[in-house]
Each structure stands twice: as C-alpha cells, then as structure tokens.
Write a protein that holds these residues in place. Sequence first.
Motif, PDB file in Angstrom:
ATOM      1  N   ARG A 153      -8.773   7.906  -4.297  1.00  5.47           N
ATOM      2  CA  ARG A 153      -8.528   7.804  -2.868  1.00  5.47           C
ATOM      3  C   ARG A 153      -8.604   6.335  -2.484  1.00  5.47           C
ATOM      4  N   GLY A 154      -8.115   6.023  -1.297  1.00  9.91           N
ATOM      5  CA  GLY A 154      -8.174   4.646  -0.839  1.00  9.91           C
ATOM      6  C   GLY A 154      -7.378   4.454   0.422  1.00  9.91           C
ATOM      7  N   LYS A 155      -7.137   3.189   0.755  1.00 12.43           N
ATOM      8  CA  LYS A 155      -6.334   2.834   1.917  1.00 12.43           C
ATOM      9  C   LYS A 155      -5.263   1.839   1.500  1.00 12.43           C
ATOM     10  N   CYS A 156      -4.069   2.010   2.019  1.00 12.44           N
ATOM     11  CA  CYS A 156      -2.957   1.085   1.789  1.00 12.44           C
ATOM     12  C   CYS A 156      -2.421   0.664   3.147  1.00 12.44           C
ATOM     13  N   CYS A 157      -2.547  -0.604   3.458  1.00 10.78           N
ATOM     14  CA  CYS A 157      -2.112  -1.123   4.759  1.00 10.78           C
ATOM     15  C   CYS A 157      -2.727  -0.325   5.905  1.00 10.78           C
ATOM     16  N   GLY A 158      -3.984   0.066   5.735  1.00  6.27           N
ATOM     17  CA  GLY A 158      -4.701   0.789   6.770  1.00  6.27           C
ATOM     18  C   GLY A 158      -4.500   2.289   6.769  1.00  6.27           C
ATOM     19  N   THR A 183      -4.203   9.549  -1.286  1.00  6.60           N
ATOM     20  CA  THR A 183      -4.835  10.212  -2.426  1.00  6.60           C
ATOM     21  C   THR A 183      -3.822  10.249  -3.570  1.00  6.60           C
ATOM     22  N   ALA A 184      -4.162  10.947  -4.633  1.00  6.88           N
ATOM     23  CA  ALA A 184      -3.261  11.024  -5.786  1.00  6.88           C
ATOM     24  C   ALA A 184      -1.922  11.637  -5.426  1.00  6.88           C
ATOM     25  N   SER A 185      -1.889  12.530  -4.438  1.00  2.00           N
ATOM     26  CA  SER A 185      -0.636  13.176  -4.045  1.00  2.00           C
ATOM     27  C   SER A 185       0.338  12.203  -3.393  1.00  2.00           C
ATOM     28  N   ASP A 186      -0.133  11.046  -2.974  1.00  2.00           N
ATOM     29  CA  ASP A 186       0.720  10.041  -2.340  1.00  2.00           C
ATOM     30  C   ASP A 186       1.215   8.985  -3.318  1.00  2.00           C
ATOM     31  N   ILE A 187       0.916   9.159  -4.609  1.00  3.65           N
ATOM     32  CA  ILE A 187       1.320   8.193  -5.625  1.00  3.65           C
ATOM     33  C   ILE A 187       2.126   8.914  -6.712  1.00  3.65           C
ATOM     34  N   LEU A 188       3.230   8.330  -7.132  1.00  3.58           N
ATOM     35  CA  LEU A 188       4.039   8.897  -8.200  1.00  3.58           C
ATOM     36  C   LEU A 188       3.209   9.004  -9.467  1.00  3.58           C
ATOM     37  N   LYS A 189       3.185  10.182 -10.067  1.00  2.00           N
ATOM     38  CA  LYS A 189       2.363  10.425 -11.242  1.00  2.00           C
ATOM     39  C   LYS A 189       2.687   9.439 -12.355  1.00  2.00           C
ATOM     40  N   THR A 245     -12.932 -16.490 -24.598  1.00  2.00           N
ATOM     41  CA  THR A 245     -12.582 -17.786 -24.044  1.00  2.00           C
ATOM     42  C   THR A 245     -13.495 -18.114 -22.884  1.00  2.00           C
ATOM     43  N   LEU A 246     -14.231 -19.198 -22.999  1.00  2.00           N
ATOM     44  CA  LEU A 246     -15.056 -19.648 -21.888  1.00  2.00           C
ATOM     45  C   LEU A 246     -14.166 -20.179 -20.766  1.00  2.00           C
ATOM     46  N   GLY A 247     -14.526 -19.879 -19.537  1.00  2.00           N
ATOM     47  CA  GLY A 247     -13.801 -20.421 -18.403  1.00  2.00           C
ATOM     48  C   GLY A 247     -12.549 -19.664 -18.011  1.00  2.00           C
ATOM     49  N   ALA A 248     -12.386 -18.430 -18.471  1.00  2.00           N
ATOM     50  CA  ALA A 248     -11.208 -17.652 -18.096  1.00  2.00           C
ATOM     51  C   ALA A 248     -11.262 -17.294 -16.617  1.00  2.00           C
ATOM     52  N   VAL A 249     -10.111 -17.299 -15.965  1.00  2.00           N
ATOM     53  CA  VAL A 249     -10.019 -16.965 -14.535  1.00  2.00           C
ATOM     54  C   VAL A 249      -8.800 -16.062 -14.311  1.00  2.00           C
ATOM     55  N   TYR A 250      -8.779 -14.923 -14.985  1.00  2.00           N
ATOM     56  CA  TYR A 250      -7.631 -14.031 -14.893  1.00  2.00           C
ATOM     57  C   TYR A 250      -7.583 -13.315 -13.549  1.00  2.00           C
ATOM     58  N   ILE A 251      -6.363 -13.015 -13.121  1.00  2.00           N
ATOM     59  CA  ILE A 251      -6.144 -12.288 -11.875  1.00  2.00           C
ATOM     60  C   ILE A 251      -6.030 -10.797 -12.168  1.00  2.00           C
ATOM     61  N   GLY A 252      -6.762  -9.975 -11.420  1.00  4.10           N
ATOM     62  CA  GLY A 252      -6.634  -8.539 -11.533  1.00  4.10           C
ATOM     63  C   GLY A 252      -5.367  -8.059 -10.841  1.00  4.10           C
ATOM     64  N   GLN A 253      -4.685  -7.090 -11.448  1.00  2.00           N
ATOM     65  CA  GLN A 253      -3.413  -6.607 -10.917  1.00  2.00           C
ATOM     66  C   GLN A 253      -3.413  -5.091 -10.780  1.00  2.00           C
ATOM     67  N   MET A 254      -2.811  -4.617  -9.710  1.00  2.00           N
ATOM     68  CA  MET A 254      -2.626  -3.181  -9.480  1.00  2.00           C
ATOM     69  C   MET A 254      -1.151  -2.921  -9.229  1.00  2.00           C
ATOM     70  N   THR A 255      -0.602  -1.893  -9.876  1.00  2.00           N
ATOM     71  CA  THR A 255       0.760  -1.464  -9.607  1.00  2.00           C
ATOM     72  C   THR A 255       0.747   0.024  -9.302  1.00  2.00           C
ATOM     73  N   ALA A 256       1.619   0.445  -8.423  1.00  2.00           N
ATOM     74  CA  ALA A 256       1.701   1.856  -8.058  1.00  2.00           C
ATOM     75  C   ALA A 256       2.997   2.088  -7.297  1.00  2.00           C
ATOM     76  N   THR A 257       3.464   3.326  -7.326  1.00  6.84           N
ATOM     77  CA  THR A 257       4.616   3.737  -6.527  1.00  6.84           C
ATOM     78  C   THR A 257       4.135   4.740  -5.493  1.00  6.84           C
ATOM     79  N   PHE A 258       4.166   4.351  -4.231  1.00  6.10           N
ATOM     80  CA  PHE A 258       3.677   5.199  -3.151  1.00  6.10           C
ATOM     81  C   PHE A 258       4.801   6.084  -2.616  1.00  6.10           C
ATOM     82  N   LEU A 259       4.434   7.304  -2.231  1.00  5.18           N
ATOM     83  CA  LEU A 259       5.401   8.291  -1.761  1.00  5.18           C
ATOM     84  C   LEU A 259       5.167   8.603  -0.286  1.00  5.18           C
ATOM     85  N   ASN A 260       6.209   8.455   0.516  1.00  9.76           N
ATOM     86  CA  ASN A 260       6.202   8.923   1.912  1.00  9.76           C
ATOM     87  C   ASN A 260       5.005   8.416   2.719  1.00  9.76           C
ATOM     88  N   MET A 261       4.634   7.178   2.519  1.00 13.48           N
ATOM     89  CA  MET A 261       3.543   6.596   3.303  1.00 13.48           C
ATOM     90  C   MET A 261       4.089   6.157   4.673  1.00 13.48           C
TER      91      MET A 261
END
Length: 243
Positions: free
Chosen positions: A22-27, A31-37, A53-69
């Motif tokens: 669950r969560g919020k997208c743009c306010g 839930t899982a039903s709003d995301i393409l399986k 590696t000392l000093g790593a600064v990787y960016i976390g990434q999220m990808t998803a396909t939202f349905l009918n938001m």
Amino acid sequence: MYNVSSEYKAAEARAVKQFKIRGKCCGQDYTASDILKGSLTISNQASAPTEITLGAVYIGQMTATFLNMPIARNSWVGGTITLQVGLKLATGLYEYVPVGIYTIAEAKHSRSGVEVVAYDNMSKFDVLMDFDTTYGTPYELLNAVCQECGVNLGMTETEIAALPNGTRTLGIYADNDCETYRDLLAWIACTTCCFATIDRQGSLVLRPFYGTSVDSFTSAERFSGCKFSDYVTSYAGITVNDL
C-alpha cells in the motif's frame, strides 16, 4: 535497521509468506490492485556488484505501472510515491513496514497504464557545488549539504562522531574533484569507512560495513545451491590520487 514485532519475525521465518502493499502516489492511495502485476521493482545497493566499495552513494530506484489512478496527466513528474509492504502474521493481520519515499522522474502513458520511474532523495544531491573550499567535522559538512539540498539528515552528531574519523576536521581545497554535492557525500562516506544511502523515511544516513549480528539462520533456511565465502578483506589505509 527497522524495528518490527516478534510476531513479524516469526512470520518472516516461515517457509510460506503472504504480503500486501500500500502507499500514496501524488497524494492518492493505492494498493496492489492499482499496479500492473509484475511491474513493481525496487532497486538499491550498498556497494558495487563485484566488490565492497567505500564511499558508495547509489540512488534507490522504484519502477511501476499504475492503473486508473485519478491523477491529472501532467501532474505525475515531480510527484511523491511512498510504499509500504505488509507481512501476514499468525493472527491473520498484516504488519506494514515502510520501504521508502521516491520522487517521480519519468511518467509514460500507455495502454497498460502509466509507467513511472522514481528515485529516492539521493538524486537531490546531484547539484553543482557553489563553493570549492570549506572545512568542518563530518557532521558539520553533512548537515550543511543536507540543508543546501533540502534533505533531512537522519543521524545525530553523536552517531556520526562514533564513526571512524567522525570527530576529525576535514578540509576541501580549491584543487578538489568534487563537482556535485553527491561527490562530496562520497568523499565524506569514504573518509568515515561507510556508504551513503537514503533511509525509509527519506533521510540521508551513513552506514558502516561492520556491526553486530541481528539474526541467524540454518542450512535448511538457505536456498539450494548457495555458496558462502570465508574470505576476509582488511583495509590498512586509503590512498587517493587526484588526477
């Protein structure tokens, strides 16, 4: 580390687990039903794929396909996504754990839905530095960088002082190779024998490569075919070549 209940730990040890999201997208709630399986992915790492590696600064990434938001077409980019994952307990209830906070960088509209690519707050440090010399303790430098980039520092001065070189005064001189604030974070993380990352609340933290054990597991709990190395890597010092 995120604290969970004893019931959660017992459920995590079971061979079969059930999850919900669950969560919020743009306010807007989702839930899982709003995301393409199969479209939801979270990627983050503490170091390079082949070595620590000392000093790593990787960016976390999220990808998803939202349905009918119910979100306007031009309101996706720059919006915030929060995500929580719930684990079903023996009582039948779900205990939710926050995964992170992400800002949408890309949004492509298609017949399948809206395909988004979002990044955590580490991306906010990819800003050109407006100075070339400064000095201060790791806490003072990190606090200044976070204020400049609009990110909360998720560590206290005491916690940072406890890190290797955590109380030393560090200096950045005019002939440095730091172009962005993210470069400066990498330099500080390397000096304190850590990697920099964004925690579940969206704050910047430094994580060391040492600590106490938080759990144990038996051979029956390992995937078949896993291999564990007993190699030990020791760092006697760090040499930096500024070309």
